[in-house]
Design a protein around this motif. Structure first.
Motif, PDB file in Angstrom:
ATOM      1  N   PRO A  27      31.422  26.267  28.055  1.00  0.00           N
ATOM      2  CA  PRO A  27      31.897  27.405  27.509  1.00  0.00           C
ATOM      3  C   PRO A  27      31.675  28.814  28.329  1.00  0.00           C
ATOM      4  O   PRO A  27      30.675  28.760  28.735  1.00  0.00           O
ATOM      5  CB  PRO A  27      31.211  27.508  26.260  1.00  0.00           C
ATOM      6  CG  PRO A  27      30.722  26.150  26.071  1.00  0.00           C
ATOM      7  CD  PRO A  27      30.519  25.645  27.197  1.00  0.00           C
ATOM      8  N   VAL A  28      32.440  29.885  28.467  1.00  0.00           N
ATOM      9  CA  VAL A  28      32.405  31.098  29.121  1.00  0.00           C
ATOM     10  C   VAL A  28      32.634  32.180  28.133  1.00  0.00           C
ATOM     11  O   VAL A  28      32.247  33.274  28.519  1.00  0.00           O
ATOM     12  CB  VAL A  28      33.211  31.197  30.465  1.00  0.00           C
ATOM     13  CG1 VAL A  28      32.601  30.199  31.491  1.00  0.00           C
ATOM     14  CG2 VAL A  28      34.733  30.910  30.100  1.00  0.00           C
ATOM     15  N   TRP A 225      36.526  37.803  39.353  1.00  0.00           N
ATOM     16  CA  TRP A 225      36.744  36.436  39.197  1.00  0.00           C
ATOM     17  C   TRP A 225      35.644  35.705  39.616  1.00  0.00           C
ATOM     18  O   TRP A 225      34.812  36.514  40.371  1.00  0.00           O
ATOM     19  CB  TRP A 225      38.061  35.841  40.109  1.00  0.00           C
ATOM     20  CG  TRP A 225      37.857  35.896  41.575  1.00  0.00           C
ATOM     21  CD1 TRP A 225      37.867  37.007  42.343  1.00  0.00           C
ATOM     22  CD2 TRP A 225      37.228  34.758  42.258  1.00  0.00           C
ATOM     23  NE1 TRP A 225      37.486  36.749  43.506  1.00  0.00           N
ATOM     24  CE2 TRP A 225      37.224  35.235  43.649  1.00  0.00           C
ATOM     25  CE3 TRP A 225      36.921  33.514  42.045  1.00  0.00           C
ATOM     26  CZ2 TRP A 225      36.708  34.563  44.780  1.00  0.00           C
ATOM     27  CZ3 TRP A 225      36.416  32.827  43.396  1.00  0.00           C
ATOM     28  CH2 TRP A 225      36.290  33.226  44.512  1.00  0.00           C
ATOM     29  N   VAL A 226      35.254  34.637  39.375  1.00  0.00           N
ATOM     30  CA  VAL A 226      34.328  33.806  39.779  1.00  0.00           C
ATOM     31  C   VAL A 226      34.226  32.493  40.020  1.00  0.00           C
ATOM     32  O   VAL A 226      34.955  31.742  38.982  1.00  0.00           O
ATOM     33  CB  VAL A 226      32.813  34.205  38.868  1.00  0.00           C
ATOM     34  CG1 VAL A 226      33.273  33.681  37.451  1.00  0.00           C
ATOM     35  CG2 VAL A 226      31.337  33.570  39.649  1.00  0.00           C
ATOM     36  N   LEU A 234      27.672  31.285  36.045  1.00  0.00           N
ATOM     37  CA  LEU A 234      27.770  31.379  34.671  1.00  0.00           C
ATOM     38  C   LEU A 234      27.862  32.362  33.999  1.00  0.00           C
ATOM     39  O   LEU A 234      28.524  32.973  33.358  1.00  0.00           O
ATOM     40  CB  LEU A 234      27.298  30.063  34.127  1.00  0.00           C
ATOM     41  CG  LEU A 234      27.618  29.751  32.689  1.00  0.00           C
ATOM     42  CD1 LEU A 234      29.237  29.398  32.253  1.00  0.00           C
ATOM     43  CD2 LEU A 234      26.858  28.545  32.153  1.00  0.00           C
ATOM     44  N   ALA A 235      26.674  33.184  33.995  1.00  0.00           N
ATOM     45  CA  ALA A 235      26.253  34.546  33.646  1.00  0.00           C
ATOM     46  C   ALA A 235      27.428  35.226  33.809  1.00  0.00           C
ATOM     47  O   ALA A 235      28.036  36.266  33.072  1.00  0.00           O
ATOM     48  CB  ALA A 235      25.052  34.896  33.774  1.00  0.00           C
ATOM     49  N   LYS A 236      27.891  35.616  34.972  1.00  0.00           N
ATOM     50  CA  LYS A 236      29.085  36.475  35.644  1.00  0.00           C
ATOM     51  C   LYS A 236      30.126  35.995  34.871  1.00  0.00           C
ATOM     52  O   LYS A 236      31.145  36.912  34.294  1.00  0.00           O
ATOM     53  CB  LYS A 236      29.222  36.340  36.983  1.00  0.00           C
ATOM     54  CG  LYS A 236      30.297  37.314  37.455  1.00  0.00           C
ATOM     55  CD  LYS A 236      30.353  37.365  39.002  1.00  0.00           C
ATOM     56  CE  LYS A 236      31.459  38.362  39.588  1.00  0.00           C
ATOM     57  NZ  LYS A 236      31.720  38.232  41.089  1.00  0.00           N
ATOM     58  N   ALA A 237      30.516  34.864  34.755  1.00  0.00           N
ATOM     59  CA  ALA A 237      32.044  34.378  34.229  1.00  0.00           C
ATOM     60  C   ALA A 237      32.007  34.553  32.760  1.00  0.00           C
ATOM     61  O   ALA A 237      32.909  35.003  32.172  1.00  0.00           O
ATOM     62  CB  ALA A 237      31.859  32.767  34.144  1.00  0.00           C
ATOM     63  N   ARG A 238      30.744  34.512  32.199  1.00  0.00           N
ATOM     64  CA  ARG A 238      30.526  35.034  30.638  1.00  0.00           C
ATOM     65  C   ARG A 238      30.751  36.603  30.340  1.00  0.00           C
ATOM     66  O   ARG A 238      31.360  37.037  29.549  1.00  0.00           O
ATOM     67  CB  ARG A 238      29.253  34.327  29.897  1.00  0.00           C
ATOM     68  CG  ARG A 238      29.412  32.973  29.658  1.00  0.00           C
ATOM     69  CD  ARG A 238      28.158  32.336  29.244  1.00  0.00           C
ATOM     70  NE  ARG A 238      28.307  30.966  29.041  1.00  0.00           N
ATOM     71  CZ  ARG A 238      27.333  30.236  28.579  1.00  0.00           C
ATOM     72  NH1 ARG A 238      26.050  30.472  28.679  1.00  0.00           N
ATOM     73  NH2 ARG A 238      27.684  28.863  28.397  1.00  0.00           N
ATOM     74  N   GLU A 239      30.391  37.293  31.613  1.00  0.00           N
ATOM     75  CA  GLU A 239      30.512  38.677  31.542  1.00  0.00           C
ATOM     76  C   GLU A 239      32.262  39.190  31.688  1.00  0.00           C
ATOM     77  O   GLU A 239      32.570  40.173  31.150  1.00  0.00           O
ATOM     78  CB  GLU A 239      29.628  39.227  32.643  1.00  0.00           C
ATOM     79  CG  GLU A 239      30.046  40.965  32.612  1.00  0.00           C
ATOM     80  CD  GLU A 239      29.141  41.336  34.073  1.00  0.00           C
ATOM     81  OE1 GLU A 239      29.645  42.389  34.506  1.00  0.00           O
ATOM     82  OE2 GLU A 239      28.225  40.825  34.384  1.00  0.00           O
ATOM     83  N   ILE A 240      32.725  38.555  32.454  1.00  0.00           N
ATOM     84  CA  ILE A 240      34.172  38.868  32.717  1.00  0.00           C
ATOM     85  C   ILE A 240      35.105  38.146  32.003  1.00  0.00           C
ATOM     86  O   ILE A 240      36.250  38.588  31.636  1.00  0.00           O
ATOM     87  CB  ILE A 240      34.440  38.606  34.179  1.00  0.00           C
ATOM     88  CG1 ILE A 240      34.402  37.082  34.712  1.00  0.00           C
ATOM     89  CG2 ILE A 240      33.545  39.384  35.240  1.00  0.00           C
ATOM     90  CD1 ILE A 240      34.918  36.944  36.260  1.00  0.00           C
ATOM     91  N   ALA A 241      34.757  36.851  31.511  1.00  0.00           N
ATOM     92  CA  ALA A 241      35.990  36.261  30.663  1.00  0.00           C
ATOM     93  C   ALA A 241      36.512  36.976  29.579  1.00  0.00           C
ATOM     94  O   ALA A 241      37.452  36.810  29.158  1.00  0.00           O
ATOM     95  CB  ALA A 241      35.311  34.950  30.373  1.00  0.00           C
ATOM     96  N   CYS A 242      35.319  37.357  28.712  1.00  0.00           N
ATOM     97  CA  CYS A 242      35.750  38.191  27.590  1.00  0.00           C
ATOM     98  C   CYS A 242      36.777  39.313  27.847  1.00  0.00           C
ATOM     99  O   CYS A 242      37.240  39.777  26.738  1.00  0.00           O
ATOM    100  CB  CYS A 242      34.583  38.607  26.870  1.00  0.00           C
ATOM    101  SG  CYS A 242      33.520  39.787  27.885  1.00  0.00           S
ATOM    102  N   ARG A 243      36.880  39.837  28.949  1.00  0.00           N
ATOM    103  CA  ARG A 243      37.770  40.959  29.258  1.00  0.00           C
ATOM    104  C   ARG A 243      39.370  40.320  29.554  1.00  0.00           C
ATOM    105  O   ARG A 243      40.346  41.264  29.933  1.00  0.00           O
ATOM    106  CB  ARG A 243      37.120  41.635  30.516  1.00  0.00           C
ATOM    107  CG  ARG A 243      35.742  42.210  30.188  1.00  0.00           C
ATOM    108  CD  ARG A 243      35.636  43.444  31.007  1.00  0.00           C
ATOM    109  NE  ARG A 243      35.647  43.141  32.313  1.00  0.00           N
ATOM    110  CZ  ARG A 243      34.386  42.742  33.171  1.00  0.00           C
ATOM    111  NH1 ARG A 243      33.526  42.626  32.637  1.00  0.00           N
ATOM    112  NH2 ARG A 243      34.830  42.682  34.578  1.00  0.00           N
TER     113      ARG A 243
END
Length: 244
Positions: A27-28, A225-226, A234-243
């Protein structure tokens, strides 16, 4: 044309998440996984028949197949890689070779990016049978899958084993494979993993270039993207995926 998701990898650097799940199902954004984003993007550009190459923890994808189809309005065909925990992904992509002839937009199952990447690939002029999405803005380091270009702007080299200062950008794990490339790509991938089963499918692209093939580049511009390889990613993915 099909969508295609390469989701056979184990993702050992993401344990404990990947103790029982393939990396693509991590999950992201709440319960939204990397694969959800991949399928959502493909559906958004009307690629609703999607081939997913599975291997490590494949049963988790089989269990979620119907729910993923309903959630994203897609039809999934699962292709099994029987050597996912032994060999690298040149073999993994080759396992889907019977589907290349329909044309495919391939995305890596560990990459979080917006649908603008798919839109860029599909809207690019037809200059070759294989088209790679490349980030030509990012500052590069050693881990990235880097590319150099010919004077005409086509692919010259693609490898992680390159001085970042020499690179023109990073291949981000998204490729448009047109039907005309089907047999030649399959043969190049086969030659690649037979030479060394630990090679990447990008080494198959390098094999095509070495044979005189033309592979074109589609710059994606400034995009968040990441590639999710480890917990920092994964931390970066969770930061950007919500946008998205």
């Amino acid at each position: 044309m099909l969508g295609m998701v390469l989701a056979a990898g184990a993702g050992r650097r993401l344990r404990p998440y990947t103790d029982t799940l393939p990396k693509a199902l991590v999950p992201v954004d709440g319960d939204t996984t990397i694969m959800d984003i991949s399928l959502r993007n493909l559906a958004a550009v009307d690629l609703r028949d999607v081939v997913v190459i599975v291997g490590y923890a494949a049963e988790a994808v089989h269990e979620r197949k119907e729910a993923l189809e309903r959630r994203h309005g897609v039809k999934l065909t699962l292709v099994h890689n029987d050597k996912a925990e032994e060999w690298n992904n040149a073999y993994s992509l080759w396992c889907a070779r019977d589907h290349f002839g329909e044309g495919a937009l391939l995305v890596n199952g560990d990459t979080v990016h917006p649908v603008s990447v798919e839109e860029t690939l599909l809207s690019a002029p037809v200059t070759s049978d294989v088209l790679l999405a490349v980030d030509n803005v990012k500052v590069l380091a050693d881990e990235e899958m880097k590319v150099t270009l010919t004077p005409e702007g086509d692919l010259a080299r693609i490898t992680k084993l390159m001085n970042p200062a020499e690179a023109a950008g990073e291949y981000i794990g998204a490729t448009l494979i047109r039907p005309g490339a089907a047999e030649r790509l399959a043969d190049a991938l086969k030659a690649t993993f037979e030479r060394d089963p630990q090679l990447y499918y990008e080494d198959g692209y390098a094999e095509m270039v070495a044979r005189g093939e033309k592979i074109s580049i589609a710059p994606i511009g400034r995009v968040d993207w990441v590639e999710v390889d480890n917990h920092d990613d994964l931390a970066k993915a969770r930061e950007i995926a919500c946008r998205y």
